[in-house]
Design a protein around this motif. Structure first.
Motif, PDB file in Angstrom:
ATOM      1  N   ASN A  78      -9.944  -7.067  -7.271  1.00 55.07           N
ATOM      2  CA  ASN A  78      -8.902  -6.563  -8.167  1.00 55.07           C
ATOM      3  C   ASN A  78      -9.462  -5.824  -9.368  1.00 55.07           C
ATOM      4  O   ASN A  78      -8.862  -4.852  -9.828  1.00 55.07           O
ATOM      5  N   LEU A  79     -10.604  -6.295  -9.892  1.00 58.58           N
ATOM      6  CA  LEU A  79     -11.240  -5.560 -10.991  1.00 58.58           C
ATOM      7  C   LEU A  79     -11.560  -4.153 -10.523  1.00 58.58           C
ATOM      8  O   LEU A  79     -11.257  -3.164 -11.207  1.00 58.58           O
ATOM      9  N   ALA A  80     -12.168  -4.054  -9.337  1.00 56.71           N
ATOM     10  CA  ALA A  80     -12.510  -2.732  -8.798  1.00 56.71           C
ATOM     11  C   ALA A  80     -11.245  -1.897  -8.618  1.00 56.71           C
ATOM     12  O   ALA A  80     -11.184  -0.742  -9.046  1.00 56.71           O
ATOM     13  N   ALA A  81     -10.220  -2.506  -7.998  1.00 56.34           N
ATOM     14  CA  ALA A  81      -8.990  -1.757  -7.729  1.00 56.34           C
ATOM     15  C   ALA A  81      -8.359  -1.260  -9.016  1.00 56.34           C
ATOM     16  O   ALA A  81      -7.986  -0.090  -9.128  1.00 56.34           O
ATOM     17  N   ASN A  82      -8.253  -2.145 -10.016  1.00 63.89           N
ATOM     18  CA  ASN A  82      -7.592  -1.758 -11.258  1.00 63.89           C
ATOM     19  C   ASN A  82      -8.344  -0.654 -11.982  1.00 63.89           C
ATOM     20  O   ASN A  82      -7.733   0.245 -12.544  1.00 63.89           O
ATOM     21  N   SER A  83      -9.698  -0.725 -11.962  1.00 61.18           N
ATOM     22  CA  SER A  83     -10.400   0.329 -12.685  1.00 61.18           C
ATOM     23  C   SER A  83     -10.287   1.650 -11.936  1.00 61.18           C
ATOM     24  O   SER A  83     -10.163   2.700 -12.565  1.00 61.18           O
ATOM     25  N   VAL A  84     -10.293   1.608 -10.598  1.00 61.90           N
ATOM     26  CA  VAL A  84     -10.117   2.852  -9.839  1.00 61.90           C
ATOM     27  C   VAL A  84      -8.733   3.450 -10.102  1.00 61.90           C
ATOM     28  O   VAL A  84      -8.598   4.639 -10.384  1.00 61.90           O
ATOM     29  N   VAL A  85      -7.695   2.591 -10.035  1.00 63.62           N
ATOM     30  CA  VAL A  85      -6.332   3.087 -10.251  1.00 63.62           C
ATOM     31  C   VAL A  85      -6.164   3.609 -11.678  1.00 63.62           C
ATOM     32  O   VAL A  85      -5.571   4.666 -11.904  1.00 63.62           O
ATOM     33  N   ILE A 139       0.847  -1.201   0.000  1.00 66.01           N
ATOM     34  CA  ILE A 139       0.000   0.000   0.000  1.00 66.01           C
ATOM     35  C   ILE A 139       0.881   1.250   0.000  1.00 66.01           C
ATOM     36  O   ILE A 139       0.593   2.229  -0.688  1.00 66.01           O
ATOM     37  N   THR A 140       1.986   1.199   0.754  1.00 65.16           N
ATOM     38  CA  THR A 140       2.874   2.362   0.801  1.00 65.16           C
ATOM     39  C   THR A 140       3.399   2.707  -0.577  1.00 65.16           C
ATOM     40  O   THR A 140       3.390   3.876  -0.981  1.00 65.16           O
ATOM     41  N   SER A 141       3.860   1.692  -1.327  1.00 69.13           N
ATOM     42  CA  SER A 141       4.507   2.024  -2.594  1.00 69.13           C
ATOM     43  C   SER A 141       3.507   2.609  -3.583  1.00 69.13           C
ATOM     44  O   SER A 141       3.840   3.512  -4.344  1.00 69.13           O
ATOM     45  N   ILE A 142       2.238   2.146  -3.545  1.00 63.90           N
ATOM     46  CA  ILE A 142       1.259   2.718  -4.475  1.00 63.90           C
ATOM     47  C   ILE A 142       0.868   4.133  -4.049  1.00 63.90           C
ATOM     48  O   ILE A 142       0.850   5.054  -4.868  1.00 63.90           O
ATOM     49  N   THR A 143       0.562   4.323  -2.740  1.00 66.13           N
ATOM     50  CA  THR A 143       0.176   5.675  -2.306  1.00 66.13           C
ATOM     51  C   THR A 143       1.322   6.660  -2.535  1.00 66.13           C
ATOM     52  O   THR A 143       1.092   7.809  -2.887  1.00 66.13           O
ATOM     53  N   ARG A 144       2.549   6.181  -2.351  1.00 66.37           N
ATOM     54  CA  ARG A 144       3.709   7.052  -2.589  1.00 66.37           C
ATOM     55  C   ARG A 144       3.716   7.545  -4.033  1.00 66.37           C
ATOM     56  O   ARG A 144       3.857   8.738  -4.303  1.00 66.37           O
ATOM     57  N   PRO A 191      -6.638  15.590  -1.525  1.00 67.44           N
ATOM     58  CA  PRO A 191      -7.755  15.602  -2.486  1.00 67.44           C
ATOM     59  C   PRO A 191      -7.320  15.100  -3.855  1.00 67.44           C
ATOM     60  O   PRO A 191      -8.050  14.361  -4.523  1.00 67.44           O
ATOM     61  N   HIS A 192      -6.108  15.473  -4.256  1.00 68.11           N
ATOM     62  CA  HIS A 192      -5.623  15.040  -5.559  1.00 68.11           C
ATOM     63  C   HIS A 192      -5.474  13.527  -5.618  1.00 68.11           C
ATOM     64  O   HIS A 192      -5.634  12.914  -6.672  1.00 68.11           O
ATOM     65  N   SER A 193      -5.151  12.901  -4.481  1.00 68.53           N
ATOM     66  CA  SER A 193      -4.783  11.491  -4.484  1.00 68.53           C
ATOM     67  C   SER A 193      -5.902  10.567  -4.055  1.00 68.53           C
ATOM     68  O   SER A 193      -5.670   9.364  -3.906  1.00 68.53           O
ATOM     69  N   ARG A 194      -7.114  11.101  -3.829  1.00 68.95           N
ATOM     70  CA  ARG A 194      -8.134  10.271  -3.194  1.00 68.95           C
ATOM     71  C   ARG A 194      -8.390   8.972  -3.947  1.00 68.95           C
ATOM     72  O   ARG A 194      -8.331   7.884  -3.366  1.00 68.95           O
ATOM     73  N   ALA A 195      -8.635   9.067  -5.256  1.00 68.62           N
ATOM     74  CA  ALA A 195      -8.968   7.859  -6.017  1.00 68.62           C
ATOM     75  C   ALA A 195      -7.815   6.848  -5.981  1.00 68.62           C
ATOM     76  O   ALA A 195      -8.026   5.656  -5.784  1.00 68.62           O
ATOM     77  N   GLY A 196      -6.604   7.359  -6.126  1.00 69.65           N
ATOM     78  CA  GLY A 196      -5.452   6.475  -6.113  1.00 69.65           C
ATOM     79  C   GLY A 196      -5.289   5.771  -4.775  1.00 69.65           C
ATOM     80  O   GLY A 196      -4.919   4.599  -4.705  1.00 69.65           O
ATOM     81  N   MET A 197      -5.624   6.494  -3.684  1.00 73.14           N
ATOM     82  CA  MET A 197      -5.516   5.877  -2.360  1.00 73.14           C
ATOM     83  C   MET A 197      -6.544   4.771  -2.203  1.00 73.14           C
ATOM     84  O   MET A 197      -6.250   3.705  -1.646  1.00 73.14           O
ATOM     85  N   ILE A 198      -7.758   5.008  -2.709  1.00 68.22           N
ATOM     86  CA  ILE A 198      -8.781   3.963  -2.630  1.00 68.22           C
ATOM     87  C   ILE A 198      -8.318   2.729  -3.407  1.00 68.22           C
ATOM     88  O   ILE A 198      -8.429   1.586  -2.943  1.00 68.22           O
ATOM     89  N   GLY A 199      -7.735   2.963  -4.584  1.00 63.58           N
ATOM     90  CA  GLY A 199      -7.215   1.845  -5.371  1.00 63.58           C
ATOM     91  C   GLY A 199      -6.141   1.089  -4.616  1.00 63.58           C
ATOM     92  O   GLY A 199      -6.133  -0.147  -4.594  1.00 63.58           O
ATOM     93  N   ALA A 200      -5.251   1.827  -3.961  1.00 59.07           N
ATOM     94  CA  ALA A 200      -4.167   1.189  -3.221  1.00 59.07           C
ATOM     95  C   ALA A 200      -4.721   0.323  -2.096  1.00 59.07           C
ATOM     96  O   ALA A 200      -4.264  -0.805  -1.870  1.00 59.07           O
ATOM     97  N   VAL A 201      -5.737   0.846  -1.398  1.00 60.74           N
ATOM     98  CA  VAL A 201      -6.337   0.080  -0.301  1.00 60.74           C
ATOM     99  C   VAL A 201      -7.002  -1.187  -0.841  1.00 60.74           C
ATOM    100  O   VAL A 201      -6.880  -2.267  -0.263  1.00 60.74           O
ATOM    101  N   LEU A 202      -7.674  -1.056  -1.991  1.00 58.77           N
ATOM    102  CA  LEU A 202      -8.328  -2.230  -2.578  1.00 58.77           C
ATOM    103  C   LEU A 202      -7.299  -3.279  -2.992  1.00 58.77           C
ATOM    104  O   LEU A 202      -7.497  -4.481  -2.787  1.00 58.77           O
ATOM    105  N   LEU A 203      -6.182  -2.838  -3.583  1.00 57.86           N
ATOM    106  CA  LEU A 203      -5.141  -3.792  -3.952  1.00 57.86           C
ATOM    107  C   LEU A 203      -4.578  -4.472  -2.705  1.00 57.86           C
ATOM    108  O   LEU A 203      -4.323  -5.679  -2.695  1.00 57.86           O
ATOM    109  N   GLY A 204      -4.418  -3.693  -1.631  1.00 56.77           N
ATOM    110  CA  GLY A 204      -3.953  -4.266  -0.368  1.00 56.77           C
ATOM    111  C   GLY A 204      -4.957  -5.282   0.165  1.00 56.77           C
ATOM    112  O   GLY A 204      -4.585  -6.356   0.650  1.00 56.77           O
ATOM    113  N   LEU A 205      -6.259  -4.953   0.023  1.00 56.76           N
ATOM    114  CA  LEU A 205      -7.307  -5.869   0.462  1.00 56.76           C
ATOM    115  C   LEU A 205      -7.236  -7.178  -0.312  1.00 56.76           C
ATOM    116  O   LEU A 205      -7.310  -8.270   0.256  1.00 56.76           O
TER     117      LEU A 205
END
Lengths: 298, 323
Positions: B308-315, B193-198, B229-243
């Motif tokens: 993963n489908l959800a995460a990938n489309s969000v990212v 999760i760290t590497s994606i949010t970074r 605010p700029h990173s919100r969608a990417g953070m959600i994607g990162a959390v989903l990938l972590g999940l």
């Protein structure tokens, strides 16, 4: 930051002191929380490494690294030689499959597919495949290979499962590296009348080679540490086995089975195997990162 | 890029290049296409082959496979609800630990740390991502689970005195529990999760950060007003990938979750997740029992594919906006 330089004037200004106490407190609190997060994450991770090194070092010696597995898990004798051999054989076979196939698929994605729908689908699915749990890869190879081939439980089956795991990683990193190769190189080759396939093989791939190598090594390191795909595919073996057709064992599998038993001697062996495995994996990934940092394609 | 430049040389090629190389050219192209389509083939084969082997158990149980929580292989009962629950419970605990820590580390790396520290921290996190999960499992079972009962007792008993909270903890029996498993999984998904949010934080335009600072914002106000605010969608994607990763985590969980079969919200009680149950029972299973375990794999496969489908489309959407 820059505001601090205007401090000497003393007038109501942009200096730090003009920030209200509440805002400053919130800023300090946030900073403290960030540092806390860092500490709380790195502390247990540091503990893990410390325990592996301190407990592993006490176990490892020449005999431990080369002797066959003990007949009795309870006993103090025996080493992990066959497990090291098994990890090398199985991971090596998996790499021979996954690395070339992954590079070819990445070439398709970046050099031929581009934004075509087929390429978009393949790219998307390879991301999805990267998220498939490794244990599912093991079950997959069990159902499609172990049950139906004459090898049954074997090093080859384990290698197939690891290859499935590595494939999407190799595709993703290779594609990223190919994207970095400047188009001018390709155009120059075309201008000389070189065919597209020849351009890719003799110009594009060599330019991206360091990055591709580093990505492949990362995938190998990941595969070498995996346990779950091997549980249902490699079977078990106490002796050295360099053949792919017979049941085999691996470092990760040995750590798991020894840790499960709970006998003190078995746990000791598990720590020794864990340190060996970590050294192997970190060596691979450090080489990969150094290679990537030193030869990054510009 | 590559696609748009490709047709140009191909058009002129026919007159300049002999027939032979041209065929080799096409051959290479189809070879790479075949390698790409292999991904599709493998995913389809995974779904087909595992489902086929799981059919006997599916047929025996029907919908009960998903809705019953009674798993008794020797009586032919294969209800997986307890393990589905366990998978989500462990993943949830892991995310509660890992998400704040990951965001903190990513903020430290991108906003606070000087260049040198930044490189070192990144390097350490990358190395930690490479530590095999079985090593975390070994640590969990022979260090954490040994120390855990005493520790759990000391945090559990004062907190349990608060009305309503007692039910949340339960008895620390032997240190193998949902909480131990969740904690170990958290350690494993934190680097991911760290590497994606970074990476996502790094895409914040410098101009926006500078603008916030120029308006007199403190660093925290800059982070809250520009970076987050700029990173919100990417953070959600990162959390989903972590999940997704947490749900599929097998070996470490198998060692520290304690192999219980009950649905319990108590952090200290033992349970089992889909993946860990497969790993622990597969060696001894035969017949319908084994196909039931493969069925657990099918359920897990379907769940992680969805996440993963959800995460990938969000990212993908987040990075498209950034690029």
């Amino acid at each position: 930051m820059a505001a601090a330089t205007s401090a000497p004037s003393g007038r109501r200004s942009l200096t730090r002191s003009s920030i209200s106490p509440g805002r400053r407190a919130r800023n300090t609190l946030a900073t403290v929380l960030i540092y806390l997060a860092l500490t709380f994450a790195l502390l247990p991770l540091g503990f893990v490494l410390y325990h592996v090194v301190s407990k592993g070092l006490g176990v490892i010696d020449g005999a431990f690294l080369t002797e066959e597995l003990p007949a009795q898990v309870r006993g103090a004798s025996g080493g992990i030689g066959p497990a090291i051999a098994g990890t090398l054989v199985i991971t090596g076979f998996a790499s021979l499959l996954a690395v070339p196939l992954g590079i070819l698929a990445a070439i398709y994605l970046n050099e031929y597919g581009g934004k075509k729908p087929v390429a978009a689908v393949v790219r998307f699915l390879s991301n999805v495949m990267a998220g498939v749990p490794s244990i599912v890869m093991g079950l997959f190879i069990f159902t499609i290979y172990v049950l139906h081939s004459k090898d049954g439980f074997s090093g080859r089956a384990g290698g197939l499962a690891l290859a499935c795991l590595m494939l999407p990683i190799v595709i993703r990193t290779t594609e990223a590296m190919l994207q970095l190769v400047p188009d001018e190189l390709r155009h120059a080759a075309y201008a000389l009348g070189t065919s597209k396939s020849r351009t890719i093989v003799t110009v594009v791939l060599p330019a991206a080679l360091p990055g591709i190598t580093s990505g492949a090594l990362l995938a190998v390191a990941r595969a070498a540490g995996e346990t779950a795909p091997l549980l249902f595919t490699i079977g078990a073996s106490r002796q050295y086995n360099w053949s792919l057709s017979d049941p085999n064992t691996a470092l990760s599998a040995q750590i798991f089975s020894n840790a499960q038993t709970g006998f003190p001697n078995a746990i000791d062996r598990a720590w020794g195997a864990a340190l060996t495995l970590i050294v192997l994996v970190l060596l691979l990934s450090t080489i990969a990162r150094v290679a990537a940092a030193r030869f990054t394609v510009r | 890029m590559a696609a748009s430049t490709a047709p140009a040389p191909a058009a002129g090629e026919s007159r300049l290049v002999r027939r032979g190389p041209r065929r080799a050219d096409d051959g290479f192209r189809y070879l790479t296409l075949a390698a790409g389509l292999l991904v599709l083939a493998i995913l389809a084969l995974i779904a087909w082959s595992t489902t086929k082997e799981a059919l006997p158990a599916f047929r025996d149980e029907g919908l009960g496979f998903l809705t019953s929580s009674r798993w008794a292989p020797n009586e032919g009962a294969f209800g997986t609800l307890a393990f589905i629950y366990g998978t989500f419970f462990v993943s949830l605990i892991a995310l509660v630990f890992a998400v704040p820590a990951s965001i903190g580390i990513a903020l430290f790396i991108t906003q606070l740390a000087p260049a040198r520290v930044r490189t070192v921290t990144t390097f350490v996190m990358d190395l930690l991502a490479a530590v095999p999960s079985v090593v975390f499992g070994l640590w969990g079972v022979s260090v954490l689970a040994v120390a855990a009962p005493g520790f759990y007792e000391s945090i559990g008993s004062p907190l349990a005195a608060i009305p309503g909270l007692g039910r949340a903890f339960g008895d620390p029996y032997n240190g193998k529990s949902f909480l131990s498993a969740g904690f170990i999984v958290a350690l494993m998904i934190t680097p991911i999760i760290t590497s994606i949010t970074r990476d996502v934080f790094d895409t914040t335009p410098g101009s926006q950060k500078e603008a916030a600072l120029a308006l007199g914002a403190t660093r925290w106000e800059m982070i809250r007003g520009a970076v987050l605010p700029h990173s919100r969608a990417g953070m959600i994607g990162a959390v989903l990938l972590g999940l997704g990763r947490a749900m599929g985590e097998t070996i470490a969980v198998a060692l520290v979750i304690g192999s219980g079969s009950q649905i319990s919200a108590e952090l200290f009680s033992s349970g089992d997740a889909l993946a860990s149950r497969i790993a622990n029972e597969f060696g001894e299973a035969t017949g319908t029992w084994r196909s039931g375990l493969i069925g657990l794999g099918v359920v897990l496969f379907a769940m992680t594919i969805l996440v993963n489908l959800a995460a990938n489309s969000v990212v993908a959407r987040a990075t498209k906006k950034a690029g």
